[in-house]
Design a protein around this motif. Structure first.
Motif, PDB file in Angstrom:
ATOM      1  N   GLY A   1      43.686  33.632  36.245  1.00 47.83           N
ATOM      2  CA  GLY A   1      44.362  33.126  35.067  1.00 47.83           C
ATOM      3  C   GLY A   1      45.024  31.805  35.352  1.00 47.83           C
ATOM      4  O   GLY A   1      45.326  31.466  36.501  1.00 47.83           O
ATOM      5  N   GLU A   2      45.251  31.034  34.288  1.00 48.49           N
ATOM      6  CA  GLU A   2      45.895  29.732  34.407  1.00 48.49           C
ATOM      7  C   GLU A   2      47.181  29.738  33.599  1.00 48.49           C
ATOM      8  O   GLU A   2      47.208  30.231  32.461  1.00 48.49           O
ATOM      9  N   SER A   3      48.264  29.253  34.204  1.00 44.31           N
ATOM     10  CA  SER A   3      49.587  29.184  33.584  1.00 44.31           C
ATOM     11  C   SER A   3      50.019  30.595  33.152  1.00 44.31           C
ATOM     12  O   SER A   3      50.110  31.482  33.999  1.00 44.31           O
ATOM     13  N   ALA A   4      50.259  30.819  31.860  1.00 46.97           N
ATOM     14  CA  ALA A   4      50.632  32.168  31.427  1.00 46.97           C
ATOM     15  C   ALA A   4      49.552  33.175  31.790  1.00 46.97           C
ATOM     16  O   ALA A   4      49.833  34.339  32.092  1.00 46.97           O
ATOM     17  N   GLY A   5      48.294  32.721  31.788  1.00 43.31           N
ATOM     18  CA  GLY A   5      47.205  33.600  32.207  1.00 43.31           C
ATOM     19  C   GLY A   5      47.286  33.963  33.675  1.00 43.31           C
ATOM     20  O   GLY A   5      46.865  35.046  34.083  1.00 43.31           O
ATOM     21  N   GLY A   6      47.835  33.047  34.502  1.00 45.98           N
ATOM     22  CA  GLY A   6      48.059  33.375  35.907  1.00 45.98           C
ATOM     23  C   GLY A   6      49.120  34.440  36.057  1.00 45.98           C
ATOM     24  O   GLY A   6      49.017  35.325  36.913  1.00 45.98           O
ATOM     25  N   ASN A   7      50.151  34.358  35.229  1.00 47.71           N
ATOM     26  CA  ASN A   7      51.168  35.413  35.194  1.00 47.71           C
ATOM     27  C   ASN A   7      50.529  36.751  34.822  1.00 47.71           C
ATOM     28  O   ASN A   7      50.813  37.783  35.443  1.00 47.71           O
ATOM     29  N   ILE A   8      49.649  36.730  33.827  1.00 45.97           N
ATOM     30  CA  ILE A   8      48.981  37.962  33.393  1.00 45.97           C
ATOM     31  C   ILE A   8      48.099  38.505  34.505  1.00 45.97           C
ATOM     32  O   ILE A   8      48.114  39.715  34.799  1.00 45.97           O
ATOM     33  N   ALA A   9      47.320  37.640  35.147  1.00 47.89           N
ATOM     34  CA  ALA A   9      46.446  38.102  36.230  1.00 47.89           C
ATOM     35  C   ALA A   9      47.258  38.773  37.330  1.00 47.89           C
ATOM     36  O   ALA A   9      46.852  39.805  37.882  1.00 47.89           O
ATOM     37  N   TYR A  10      48.413  38.201  37.653  1.00 43.78           N
ATOM     38  CA  TYR A  10      49.257  38.769  38.704  1.00 43.78           C
ATOM     39  C   TYR A  10      49.817  40.126  38.272  1.00 43.78           C
ATOM     40  O   TYR A  10      49.694  41.117  39.005  1.00 43.78           O
ATOM     41  N   ASN A  11      50.423  40.188  37.098  1.00 48.48           N
ATOM     42  CA  ASN A  11      51.057  41.437  36.664  1.00 48.48           C
ATOM     43  C   ASN A  11      50.042  42.538  36.378  1.00 48.48           C
ATOM     44  O   ASN A  11      50.297  43.716  36.670  1.00 48.48           O
ATOM     45  N   VAL A  12      48.894  42.178  35.855  1.00 46.73           N
ATOM     46  CA  VAL A  12      47.849  43.172  35.639  1.00 46.73           C
ATOM     47  C   VAL A  12      47.251  43.591  36.975  1.00 46.73           C
ATOM     48  O   VAL A  12      46.859  44.752  37.156  1.00 46.73           O
ATOM     49  N   GLY A  13      47.210  42.654  37.921  1.00 49.93           N
ATOM     50  CA  GLY A  13      46.765  43.017  39.257  1.00 49.93           C
ATOM     51  C   GLY A  13      47.637  44.097  39.860  1.00 49.93           C
ATOM     52  O   GLY A  13      47.142  45.031  40.501  1.00 49.93           O
ATOM     53  N   LEU A  14      48.956  43.993  39.668  1.00 48.92           N
ATOM     54  CA  LEU A  14      49.859  45.026  40.172  1.00 48.92           C
ATOM     55  C   LEU A  14      49.563  46.378  39.531  1.00 48.92           C
ATOM     56  O   LEU A  14      49.561  47.416  40.198  1.00 48.92           O
ATOM     57  N   ARG A  15      49.301  46.363  38.241  1.00 50.08           N
ATOM     58  CA  ARG A  15      48.968  47.618  37.547  1.00 50.08           C
ATOM     59  C   ARG A  15      47.645  48.174  38.050  1.00 50.08           C
ATOM     60  O   ARG A  15      47.513  49.381  38.301  1.00 50.08           O
ATOM     61  N   ALA A  16      46.661  47.298  38.165  1.00 46.55           N
ATOM     62  CA  ALA A  16      45.341  47.741  38.598  1.00 46.55           C
ATOM     63  C   ALA A  16      45.378  48.288  40.017  1.00 46.55           C
ATOM     64  O   ALA A  16      44.658  49.238  40.355  1.00 46.55           O
ATOM     65  N   ALA A  17      46.238  47.710  40.857  1.00 45.73           N
ATOM     66  CA  ALA A  17      46.351  48.170  42.245  1.00 45.73           C
ATOM     67  C   ALA A  17      46.840  49.609  42.314  1.00 45.73           C
ATOM     68  O   ALA A  17      46.561  50.322  43.284  1.00 45.73           O
ATOM     69  N   ALA A  18      47.579  50.028  41.306  1.00 44.26           N
ATOM     70  CA  ALA A  18      48.113  51.389  41.297  1.00 44.26           C
ATOM     71  C   ALA A  18      47.120  52.410  40.747  1.00 44.26           C
ATOM     72  O   ALA A  18      47.382  53.612  40.801  1.00 44.26           O
ATOM     73  N   GLU A  19      45.987  51.941  40.219  1.00 48.16           N
ATOM     74  CA  GLU A  19      45.012  52.875  39.654  1.00 48.16           C
ATOM     75  C   GLU A  19      43.586  52.450  39.970  1.00 48.16           C
ATOM     76  O   GLU A  19      42.703  52.507  39.107  1.00 48.16           O
ATOM     77  N   VAL A  20      43.351  52.025  41.199  1.00 46.14           N
ATOM     78  CA  VAL A  20      42.026  51.510  41.572  1.00 46.14           C
ATOM     79  C   VAL A  20      40.937  52.564  41.401  1.00 46.14           C
ATOM     80  O   VAL A  20      39.810  52.234  41.034  1.00 46.14           O
ATOM     81  N   ASP A  21      41.265  53.827  41.653  1.00 45.91           N
ATOM     82  CA  ASP A  21      40.253  54.875  41.531  1.00 45.91           C
ATOM     83  C   ASP A  21      39.767  55.015  40.090  1.00 45.91           C
ATOM     84  O   ASP A  21      38.600  55.335  39.852  1.00 45.91           O
ATOM     85  N   GLN A  22      40.665  54.773  39.141  1.00 50.10           N
ATOM     86  CA  GLN A  22      40.305  54.897  37.731  1.00 50.10           C
ATOM     87  C   GLN A  22      39.468  53.723  37.231  1.00 50.10           C
ATOM     88  O   GLN A  22      38.920  53.784  36.132  1.00 50.10           O
ATOM     89  N   LEU A  23      39.388  52.665  38.026  1.00 47.19           N
ATOM     90  CA  LEU A  23      38.627  51.491  37.618  1.00 47.19           C
ATOM     91  C   LEU A  23      37.211  51.473  38.179  1.00 47.19           C
ATOM     92  O   LEU A  23      36.431  50.577  37.860  1.00 47.19           O
ATOM     93  N   GLU A  24      36.868  52.434  39.025  1.00 48.74           N
ATOM     94  CA  GLU A  24      35.516  52.478  39.582  1.00 48.74           C
ATOM     95  C   GLU A  24      34.476  52.478  38.463  1.00 48.74           C
ATOM     96  O   GLU A  24      34.686  53.094  37.420  1.00 48.74           O
ATOM     97  N   PRO A  25      33.353  51.778  38.616  1.00 50.73           N
ATOM     98  CA  PRO A  25      32.874  51.109  39.826  1.00 50.73           C
ATOM     99  C   PRO A  25      33.397  49.682  40.019  1.00 50.73           C
ATOM    100  O   PRO A  25      32.964  49.002  40.943  1.00 50.73           O
ATOM    101  N   VAL A  26      34.283  49.234  39.121  1.00 49.43           N
ATOM    102  CA  VAL A  26      34.847  47.908  39.287  1.00 49.43           C
ATOM    103  C   VAL A  26      35.767  47.893  40.501  1.00 49.43           C
ATOM    104  O   VAL A  26      36.680  48.719  40.615  1.00 49.43           O
ATOM    105  N   LYS A  27      35.530  46.963  41.409  1.00 52.13           N
ATOM    106  CA  LYS A  27      36.359  46.829  42.600  1.00 52.13           C
ATOM    107  C   LYS A  27      36.921  45.410  42.651  1.00 52.13           C
ATOM    108  O   LYS A  27      36.182  44.440  42.822  1.00 52.13           O
TER     109      LYS A  27
END
Length: 343
Positions: A177-203
């Motif tokens: 993400g860029e600017s506010a989108g970079g903020n979103i990528a970071y914060n969503v990354g934190l959420r995704a890190a807590a549920e990686v198993d639920q995102l399979e096959p996306v890694k």
């Protein structure tokens, strides 16, 4: 304020800054009694171009994510992938999930400003890009954008769209993400890190944060040094946080300031998963110190972080000049990232 200046800069280039400036007038918005805003400027939009018979190097199409929430994404695909997919040597392409900027209150995935950037990103990195359209503040305050962004990841893993199932390598995914989108990528990354198993096959393999938009109550040295910056005036960023954060929250809220509250817990998730985090910034951007602080904080938690901080360019230079020097450096770094993070 001319429309061309608005398009050039993510957060609107305009005239001289003063402490008495009215950020509403600067942004050409009106605050309504019900808490919504009237946006007086309409940003140019570019239609998707999915026709495989066209001669465009990059194709695009819009797909609905959640009809009940009216969320959607624009998918970009290198045209040549269509010609080579039947070959035995064809290798599926990395996925970049991209979140556009605009201070959380402007733009969309079909805005020309970001469409042109995504076309260059796809062409120069040979990836599949999913540009997510999310709800804007203040009509939909944070975490609404994060909710939409995370839902898009779950949609990617379940959609039957051929551009993704046929051409995209689900095991090689990056949030960008860029600017506010970079903020979103970071914060969503934190959420995704807590549920990686639920995102399979996306890694997810990493985060690409381009001049990410973070804030805080206490001013940084770069904010003070560039207090009179005409590209990104301080009253404007303050107003964007006021309109986008939960009602009553200040800029030290965890959505704005990742180095306070429980930031370390999120950092540990990123470290544990081995994600690579790349942060891009320029010293002509008032937000540069916050971007550097994030990189240093992640490094202290032994995360795999790479900081690209150089030059005196302003905020928005990477997207605003998608065929020039800074953007080219960005594409080249991403191509290297694809190689180094492959299993």
């Amino acid at each position: 304020m001319s429309l061309s200046l608005i398009v050039f800069s993510l957060l609107f280039l305009s005239g001289a800054h003063s402490t008495a400036m009215d950020p509403y007038k600067f942004l050409h918005i009106i605050l309504n009694p019900n808490g919504t805003i009237t946006r007086l400027e309409k940003h140019p939009e570019t239609p998707a171009t999915p026709d495989p018979n066209s001669h465009l190097p990059v194709l695009s199409k819009d797909l609905t994510i959640n009809p009940s929430r009216n969320t959607w994404a624009r998918i970009y695909l290198p045209h040549q992938a269509l010609n080579h997919s039947s070959s035995s040597s064809f290798t599926q392409l990395p996925i970049i999930v991209f979140y556009h900027g605009g201070g959380f209150i402007f733009y969309a995935a079909n805005s020309t400003y970001f469409h042109d950037f995504c076309v260059q990103l796809v062409q120069r990195t040979q990836s599949v890009v999913v540009s997510v359209n999310y709800h804007l503040a203040p009509e939909h305050r944070l975490p609404a954008a994060y909710d939409d962004a995370l839902e898009a990841l779950h949609w990617i893993r379940t959609t039957e769209d051929k551009w993704l199932t046929r051409f995209a390598d689900y095991s090689n995914c990056y949030l960008m993400g860029e600017s506010a989108g970079g903020n979103i990528a970071y914060n969503v990354g934190l959420r995704a890190a807590a549920e990686v198993d639920q995102l399979e096959p996306v890694k997810i393999k990493g985060l690409i944060l381009v001049q990410p938009f973070f804030g805080g109550v206490k001013r940084t040295s770069s904010e003070e040094r560039l207090a009179n910056d005409t590209n990104l005036p301080q009253p404007v960023t303050d107003l964007m946080w006021e309109l986008s954060l939960p009602v009553g929250a200040d800029r030290d809220h965890k959505y704005s300031n990742p180095t306070v509250d429980k930031g370390s817990k999120g950092f540990d998730h990123i470290t544990r998963l081995g994600w690579k985090v790349i942060v891009f910034g320029c010293y002509g951007d008032p937000l540069i110190d916050r971007q550097i602080d994030l990189a240093k904080s992640l490094q202290k938690h032994h995360a795999h972080v790479e900081g690209h901080f150089q030059g005196e360019d302003k905020h928005g230079v990477f997207v605003g000049q998608p065929t020039k020097g800074k953007a080219i450096e960005l594409y080249d770094t991403i191509k290297t990232l694809f190689i180094t993070t492959q299993n």
